[in-house]
Design a protein around this motif. Structure first.
Motif, PDB file in Angstrom:
ATOM      1  N   TYR A   1       0.831  -1.196   0.000  1.00 38.96           N
ATOM      2  CA  TYR A   1       0.000   0.000   0.000  1.00 38.96           C
ATOM      3  C   TYR A   1       0.872   1.256   0.000  1.00 38.96           C
ATOM      4  N   GLY A   2       0.247   2.377  -0.322  1.00 37.62           N
ATOM      5  CA  GLY A   2       0.961   3.653  -0.298  1.00 37.62           C
ATOM      6  C   GLY A   2       0.033   4.811  -0.578  1.00 37.62           C
ATOM      7  N   LEU A   3       0.614   6.010  -0.693  1.00 36.67           N
ATOM      8  CA  LEU A   3      -0.154   7.225  -0.955  1.00 36.67           C
ATOM      9  C   LEU A   3       0.104   7.797  -2.337  1.00 36.67           C
ATOM     10  N   ASP A   4       1.272   7.542  -2.915  1.00 38.25           N
ATOM     11  CA  ASP A   4       1.661   8.156  -4.186  1.00 38.25           C
ATOM     12  C   ASP A   4       1.639   7.162  -5.332  1.00 38.25           C
ATOM     13  N   ARG A   5       1.326   7.653  -6.504  1.00 35.78           N
ATOM     14  CA  ARG A   5       1.364   6.827  -7.705  1.00 35.78           C
ATOM     15  C   ARG A   5       2.809   6.492  -8.072  1.00 35.78           C
TER      16      ARG A   5
ATOM     17  N   ARG B   1      -0.267 -11.745   6.296  1.00 35.34           N
ATOM     18  CA  ARG B   1       0.579 -11.544   7.471  1.00 35.34           C
ATOM     19  C   ARG B   1       1.765 -10.635   7.191  1.00 35.34           C
ATOM     20  N   VAL B   2       1.875 -10.151   5.957  1.00 34.87           N
ATOM     21  CA  VAL B   2       3.013  -9.324   5.563  1.00 34.87           C
ATOM     22  C   VAL B   2       2.500  -8.146   4.750  1.00 34.87           C
ATOM     23  N   SER B   3       2.959  -6.944   5.073  1.00 32.76           N
ATOM     24  CA  SER B   3       2.520  -5.779   4.314  1.00 32.76           C
ATOM     25  C   SER B   3       3.580  -4.687   4.326  1.00 32.76           C
ATOM     26  N   THR B   4       3.500  -3.809   3.331  1.00 29.15           N
ATOM     27  CA  THR B   4       4.358  -2.628   3.263  1.00 29.15           C
ATOM     28  C   THR B   4       3.489  -1.410   3.016  1.00 29.15           C
ATOM     29  N   PHE B   5       3.971  -0.261   3.463  1.00 24.51           N
ATOM     30  CA  PHE B   5       3.251   0.992   3.248  1.00 24.51           C
ATOM     31  C   PHE B   5       4.264   2.104   3.013  1.00 24.51           C
ATOM     32  N   MET B   6       4.082   2.850   1.920  1.00 22.21           N
ATOM     33  CA  MET B   6       4.950   3.977   1.607  1.00 22.21           C
ATOM     34  C   MET B   6       4.166   5.280   1.820  1.00 22.21           C
ATOM     35  N   PHE B   7       4.611   6.083   2.792  1.00 27.42           N
ATOM     36  CA  PHE B   7       3.980   7.378   3.023  1.00 27.42           C
ATOM     37  C   PHE B   7       4.190   8.312   1.828  1.00 27.42           C
TER      38      PHE B   7
END
Length: 460
Positions: free
Chosen positions: A150-154, A312-318
């Protein structure tokens, strides 16, 4: 001049859409996992990335060990101080290779700990598989979504001519292979529906029946098409093929789905309804400057995925590397993140920089507190998790990769000694943290990236 990989939208729809019911793909992309006993709940891991570094003088608490007071930038974490590890003097050594740019070479490899290949084309290479994907490969057979990105920017495309790097390196921290980054979902509605569309009261979608011969036909057509596409489209198509493979697994393993459905408790249904309603309200004001609510929604979805064991595993880019997001929605801030991070020791800019950092820590605290509020037997979801927050730079003004700002929350299933501010030996490999986290998820590796061992100071 039209390149060979240029195709019309009509042809794309005809080649793929005609052979597959796309709405069904969304509906079929539902979580599924065996029911587990709460006393032996699985360990989850999440990696949250913030671009552009931190105010160097307001991050690290003055005292080390367990008797410390949180620094100005870490104040939002006061309520979960005992669940926190502040890890000092870690560095990603392979982000300092010769001719490495200050941002791209310290973003794309933050979870691989290997040197990236400098390029202005699509021959990208992160040097290795990211730690989240190693976890996903180990645990993926137990959930229908091995990992979530997941993230906020394209995704950024093109070339940063100032430094001679493709902007693709700015947009991804999760790498399935050294040459294949994983695209991130940035729309809360799509992220939510992909996981939970059939489980929200009033939203249930009738499921169709797939014929395996149709699925095989689509796969063949998609593979043939892939050879004529450009790099960006190949990545998108590969993600599409992965979703089809996931559907195929569910077709032959209905039992797995039924077990997952048994895990959707009334408490989870209530939270699904609440988050779904908030998304509907948010969509009406989508595109606003303040991204706080969007961030909360994405983090809520991550928490729901962990809680329901969808993944059980995730990433997120602000934000992407070199993020120019305008933070003027914060009091006292009047510019964009990247420009302000190059503060040149100007006190006014440094204060704005600190306020942007503080906002990011607030969002991290939001997720950590939410996980702490969810019970799993005699523990909390946070107790059974490892939630990392980090940037690839210490000080954005100097592009410093030394003494990275790294936080880790959660006890990792009872294996982590939280409530500490630790200063390791200078230039301790960041990969040592990842090797420790891998072992806490029962992934047996002797080495990851440039690791030299595990961090015994934080492990039982």
């Amino acid at each position: 001049m039209k390149k060979k990989w240029h195709i019309s939208r009509r042809k794309m729809l005809k080649g793929i859409g005609a052979g597959i019911a796309l709405p069904y793909l969304e509906a079929m992309s539902l979580p599924g996992t065996p029911v587990y006993e709460k006393a032996s709940a699985p360990v989850r891991a999440a990696f949250l990335f913030m671009p552009n570094g931190v105010h160097p003088d307001k991050w690290t608490p003055e005292k080390f060990g367990s008797d410390f007071e949180l620094s100005p930038l870490l104040q939002p974490l006061q309520d979960v101080r005992q669940e926190l590890l502040i890890l000092g003097e870690l560095m990603n050594r392979n982000s300092t290779v010769e001719d490495a740019d200050g941002h791209y070479a310290r973003t794309a490899n933050i979870l691989t700990c290997m040197p990236i290949q400098k390029t202005i084309g699509d021959n990208i290479n992160s040097g290795g598989i990211s730690v989240d994907q190693i976890m996903a490969n180990h645990l993926g057979h137990q959930t229908l979504f091995p990992s979530l990105e997941y993230g906020l920017d394209r995704i950024k495309t093109g070339v940063d001519t100032n430094v001679g790097y493709t902007r693709l390196y700015a947009s991804s921290i999760a790498w399935k292979t050294p040459t294949q980054p994983l695209s991130k979902e940035i729309d809360p509605r799509l992220a939510f529906d992909r996981l939970f569309k059939n489980y929200v009261p009033g939203r249930k979608v009738k499921e169709d029946h797939w014929k395996k011969s149709i699925l095989d036909l689509v796969m063949d057509d998609a593979r043939n098409l892939k050879s004529n596409l450009g790099r960006s489209d190949q990545d998108k198509l590969e993600e599409y093929l992965e979703s089809i493979r996931s559907v195929e697994k569910r077709i032959v393993n209905q039992e797995n789905k039924e077990k997952f459905e048994a895990n959707i408790t009334e408490d989870i249904k209530k939270e699904l309804t609440r988050v779904g309603q908030r998304i509907d309200e948010y969509v009406e004001m989508y595109g606003g400057v303040d991204v706080t609510e969007k961030t909360h929604l994405m983090l809520d979805i991550m928490a729901l995925a962990m809680w329901s064991d969808a993944s059980r595993v995730s990433t997120f880019m602000f934000g992407n590397s070199v993020s120019n997001r305008n933070f003027s929605f914060l009091d006292g801030v009047s510019g964009n993140h990247h420009s302000i991070s190059h503060h040149m020791n100007d006190q006014e800019k440094m204060e704005q920089y600190a306020r942007i950092n503080y906002w990011h820590v607030e969002q991290y605290a939001y997720l950590v507190k939410k996980l702490q509020s969810i019970r799993e037997g005699d523990r909390t979801l946070l107790d059974n998790s490892m939630i990392m927050f980090a940037s690839g730079l210490r000080d954005g003004n100097r592009h410093s990769p030394y003494n990275l700002p790294v936080l880790l929350a959660g006890k990792g299933g009872g294996k982590l000694k939280t409530g500490q501010n630790i200063q390791f030996a200078k230039n301790t490999p960041l990969a040592n943290l990842y090797l420790t986290m891998l072992k806490n998820m029962d992934v047996s590796l002797d080495r990851f990236g440039d690791s030299t061992g595990t961090l015994s100071e934080i492990s039982y």
